[in-house]
Design a protein around this motif. Structure first.
Motif, PDB file in Angstrom:
ATOM      1  N   LYS A 137       0.834  -1.212   0.000  1.00 21.37           N
ATOM      2  CA  LYS A 137       0.000   0.000   0.000  1.00 21.37           C
ATOM      3  C   LYS A 137       0.864   1.255   0.000  1.00 21.37           C
ATOM      4  CE  LYS A 137      -3.818  -2.148   2.491  1.00 21.37           C
ATOM      5  NZ  LYS A 137      -4.476  -2.245   3.807  1.00 21.37           N
ATOM      6  N   MET A 138       1.908   1.261   0.825  1.00 23.10           N
ATOM      7  CA  MET A 138       2.793   2.428   0.917  1.00 23.10           C
ATOM      8  C   MET A 138       3.574   2.634  -0.378  1.00 23.10           C
ATOM      9  SD  MET A 138       4.359   2.641   4.758  1.00 23.10           S
ATOM     10  CE  MET A 138       5.097   1.020   4.740  1.00 23.10           C
ATOM     11  N   LYS A 157       2.771   2.267  -3.378  1.00 27.83           N
ATOM     12  CA  LYS A 157       1.982   2.947  -4.409  1.00 27.83           C
ATOM     13  C   LYS A 157       2.072   4.467  -4.286  1.00 27.83           C
ATOM     14  CE  LYS A 157      -1.280  -0.846  -4.734  1.00 27.83           C
ATOM     15  NZ  LYS A 157      -2.621  -1.329  -4.428  1.00 27.83           N
ATOM     16  N   LYS A 158       2.464   4.951  -3.124  1.00 28.75           N
ATOM     17  CA  LYS A 158       2.548   6.394  -2.881  1.00 28.75           C
ATOM     18  C   LYS A 158       3.850   7.008  -3.393  1.00 28.75           C
ATOM     19  CE  LYS A 158      -0.360   6.022   1.198  1.00 28.75           C
ATOM     20  NZ  LYS A 158      -0.495   6.272   2.631  1.00 28.75           N
TER      21      LYS A 158
END
Length: 129
Positions: free
Chosen positions: A25-26, A28-29
């Protein structure tokens, strides 16, 4: 190597799976090619290897031994670095919280999981020598 109970290994498996999900998830940032992206890519790979080793210890899947056979000594050596880094960072972060607090326990669980992963990686490296 330390002998871990099925309960300890199952908890470690849950923790590693959560860590993989959080890192994905991280990641993707961040833009591909940045230091943060690369750090997370390496961490995800280390956690996937750790997950395979834990699953192998639990003998969850016959396929694990075959997949584990495809993990090279170099990949194991590289996987060890992020695991050791996570241990160090969690120990430092844990010092900021009172013993017994939810944050303290969260770091404690993650440290224990990474210690198991580290031991399994080191054991596998020894076995490959």
């Amino acid at each position: 190597m330390d002998n871990y109970t099925d309960e300890e290994l199952s908890e470690a498996l849950r923790e590693v799976s959560k860590t993989i999900s959080n890192c994905e998830k991280m990641q993707k940032k961040f833009a591909e090619g940045t230091a943060q992206y690369s750090l997370l890519r390496n961490r995800i790979k280390a956690m996937i290897i750790s997950k395979l080793l834990i699953e192998s210890e639990l003998s969850l899947k016959d396929q694990m031994k075959e997949e584990l056979g495809q993990v090279t000594k170099e990949e194991l050596t590289e996987a060890l670095k992020p695991v050791v880094s996570i241990i160090s960072k969690c120990e430092k972060a844990q010092e900021k919280f009172a013993e017994g607090s939810p944050h303290y326990r969260r770091f404690e669980n993650l440290i224990k999981t990474m210690e198991i992963a580290k031991a399994l990686i080191e054991n596998r490296l020894t076995w490959l020598e």
